[in-house]
Design a protein around this motif. Structure first.
Motif, PDB file in Angstrom:
ATOM      1  N   ARG A   8       9.837  -2.042  -3.386  1.00 40.55           N
ATOM      2  CA  ARG A   8       9.669  -0.597  -3.243  1.00 40.55           C
ATOM      3  C   ARG A   8      10.858   0.103  -3.870  1.00 40.55           C
ATOM      4  O   ARG A   8      12.009  -0.172  -3.534  1.00 40.55           O
ATOM      5  N   ASP A   9      10.575   1.005  -4.792  1.00 36.66           N
ATOM      6  CA  ASP A   9      11.596   1.799  -5.470  1.00 36.66           C
ATOM      7  C   ASP A   9      11.288   3.265  -5.184  1.00 36.66           C
ATOM      8  O   ASP A   9      10.504   3.888  -5.893  1.00 36.66           O
ATOM      9  N   TYR A  10      11.833   3.785  -4.103  1.00 34.85           N
ATOM     10  CA  TYR A  10      11.647   5.151  -3.622  1.00 34.85           C
ATOM     11  C   TYR A  10      10.175   5.464  -3.394  1.00 34.85           C
ATOM     12  O   TYR A  10       9.663   5.194  -2.327  1.00 34.85           O
ATOM     13  N   ASP A  11       9.470   6.033  -4.389  1.00 31.98           N
ATOM     14  CA  ASP A  11       8.089   6.451  -4.161  1.00 31.98           C
ATOM     15  C   ASP A  11       7.082   5.562  -4.885  1.00 31.98           C
ATOM     16  O   ASP A  11       5.938   5.947  -5.077  1.00 31.98           O
ATOM     17  N   GLU A  12       7.492   4.362  -5.284  1.00 33.07           N
ATOM     18  CA  GLU A  12       6.574   3.440  -5.935  1.00 33.07           C
ATOM     19  C   GLU A  12       6.735   2.040  -5.346  1.00 33.07           C
ATOM     20  O   GLU A  12       7.812   1.658  -4.909  1.00 33.07           O
ATOM     21  N   LEU A  13       5.641   1.304  -5.338  1.00 30.60           N
ATOM     22  CA  LEU A  13       5.633  -0.084  -4.880  1.00 30.60           C
ATOM     23  C   LEU A  13       5.203  -0.932  -6.066  1.00 30.60           C
ATOM     24  O   LEU A  13       4.152  -0.672  -6.660  1.00 30.60           O
ATOM     25  N   TRP A  14       6.004  -1.920  -6.425  1.00 31.20           N
ATOM     26  CA  TRP A  14       5.763  -2.737  -7.609  1.00 31.20           C
ATOM     27  C   TRP A  14       5.440  -4.172  -7.237  1.00 31.20           C
ATOM     28  O   TRP A  14       6.016  -4.729  -6.309  1.00 31.20           O
ATOM     29  N   GLY A  18       5.311 -12.758  -9.857  1.00 30.72           N
ATOM     30  CA  GLY A  18       3.986 -13.379  -9.915  1.00 30.72           C
ATOM     31  C   GLY A  18       2.963 -12.798  -8.966  1.00 30.72           C
ATOM     32  O   GLY A  18       1.852 -13.303  -8.865  1.00 30.72           O
ATOM     33  N   SER A  19       3.323 -11.745  -8.233  1.00 27.65           N
ATOM     34  CA  SER A  19       2.358 -11.119  -7.325  1.00 27.65           C
ATOM     35  C   SER A  19       1.435 -10.189  -8.099  1.00 27.65           C
ATOM     36  O   SER A  19       1.712  -9.829  -9.240  1.00 27.65           O
ATOM     37  N   ARG A  20       0.322  -9.801  -7.460  1.00 34.60           N
ATOM     38  CA  ARG A  20      -0.653  -8.930  -8.117  1.00 34.60           C
ATOM     39  C   ARG A  20      -1.235  -7.953  -7.098  1.00 34.60           C
ATOM     40  O   ARG A  20      -1.330  -8.264  -5.915  1.00 34.60           O
ATOM     41  N   ILE A  21      -1.633  -6.791  -7.608  1.00 42.84           N
ATOM     42  CA  ILE A  21      -2.257  -5.753  -6.780  1.00 42.84           C
ATOM     43  C   ILE A  21      -3.557  -5.346  -7.455  1.00 42.84           C
ATOM     44  O   ILE A  21      -3.609  -5.166  -8.671  1.00 42.84           O
ATOM     45  N   ILE A  42      -3.161  -4.014 -11.197  1.00 44.77           N
ATOM     46  CA  ILE A  42      -2.262  -2.914 -11.534  1.00 44.77           C
ATOM     47  C   ILE A  42      -0.836  -3.372 -11.250  1.00 44.77           C
ATOM     48  O   ILE A  42      -0.616  -4.243 -10.411  1.00 44.77           O
ATOM     49  N   GLY A  43       0.120  -2.788 -11.957  1.00 47.50           N
ATOM     50  CA  GLY A  43       1.508  -3.206 -11.800  1.00 47.50           C
ATOM     51  C   GLY A  43       2.190  -2.624 -10.585  1.00 47.50           C
ATOM     52  O   GLY A  43       3.131  -3.191 -10.058  1.00 47.50           O
ATOM     53  N   GLY A  44       1.689  -1.458 -10.120  1.00 41.44           N
ATOM     54  CA  GLY A  44       2.327  -0.815  -8.990  1.00 41.44           C
ATOM     55  C   GLY A  44       1.497   0.323  -8.437  1.00 41.44           C
ATOM     56  O   GLY A  44       0.445   0.658  -8.969  1.00 41.44           O
ATOM     57  N   ILE A  45       1.994   0.910  -7.355  1.00 41.74           N
ATOM     58  CA  ILE A  45       1.309   2.014  -6.668  1.00 41.74           C
ATOM     59  C   ILE A  45       2.289   3.170  -6.545  1.00 41.74           C
ATOM     60  O   ILE A  45       3.407   2.993  -6.040  1.00 41.74           O
ATOM     61  N   ASP A  46       1.873   4.345  -6.994  1.00 45.55           N
ATOM     62  CA  ASP A  46       2.664   5.564  -6.810  1.00 45.55           C
ATOM     63  C   ASP A  46       2.351   6.091  -5.410  1.00 45.55           C
ATOM     64  O   ASP A  46       1.265   6.604  -5.154  1.00 45.55           O
ATOM     65  N   LEU A  47       3.285   5.941  -4.494  1.00 39.97           N
ATOM     66  CA  LEU A  47       3.045   6.283  -3.093  1.00 39.97           C
ATOM     67  C   LEU A  47       2.831   7.780  -2.880  1.00 39.97           C
ATOM     68  O   LEU A  47       2.163   8.176  -1.937  1.00 39.97           O
ATOM     69  N   GLU A  48       3.373   8.617  -3.755  1.00 39.55           N
ATOM     70  CA  GLU A  48       3.204  10.062  -3.604  1.00 39.55           C
ATOM     71  C   GLU A  48       1.782  10.511  -3.911  1.00 39.55           C
ATOM     72  O   GLU A  48       1.344  11.550  -3.433  1.00 39.55           O
ATOM     73  N   LEU A  80       3.143   5.741   4.501  1.00 37.79           N
ATOM     74  CA  LEU A  80       3.823   4.455   4.556  1.00 37.79           C
ATOM     75  C   LEU A  80       3.475   3.702   5.824  1.00 37.79           C
ATOM     76  O   LEU A  80       3.877   2.564   6.005  1.00 37.79           O
ATOM     77  N   ASP A  81       2.678   4.306   6.699  1.00 34.87           N
ATOM     78  CA  ASP A  81       2.160   3.638   7.884  1.00 34.87           C
ATOM     79  C   ASP A  81       0.884   2.918   7.464  1.00 34.87           C
ATOM     80  O   ASP A  81      -0.219   3.339   7.760  1.00 34.87           O
TER      81      ASP A  81
END
Length: 90
Positions: A8-14, A18-21, A42-48, A80-81
């Motif tokens: 997790r990098d502030y408002d994104e989850l990567w 070797g993991s995948r989403i 996808i490479g990540g999720i924009d949490l905002e 984030l819950d």
């Protein structure tokens, strides 16, 4: 040294190490079979911009599969819950 599968990098989850989403479509069931078969990685999720009820299959770099769901009702600041359900292994 251990590595994390997700970062997790502030408002994104990567997805890393070797993991995948996979972002599931509303009509797709959140089952082990679905998470094994869907390949829209996808490479990540924009949490905002995460919408209530969004669902994702998370696959760890070691093959563990989980369903992650944002709350269906609630304030966008509460996303984030997350509900995480372990489904099994690939």
């Amino acid at each position: 040294m251990e590595t994390l599968d997700f970062y997790r990098d502030y408002d994104e989850l990567w997805a890393i190490s070797g993991s995948r989403i996979v972002a599931l479509k509303p009509e797709e069931p959140g089952t082990l079979a679905t998470c094994k078969s869907v390949t829209r990685f996808i490479g990540g999720i924009d949490l905002e911009t995460l919408e209530a009820g969004s669902r994702f299959c998370f696959e760890s770099g070691k093959g563990g599969l989980a369903l992650v769901e944002a709350p269906k009702n609630g304030d966008p600041d509460d996303f984030l819950d997350l509900t995480i359900q372990f489904l099994g292994n690939r």
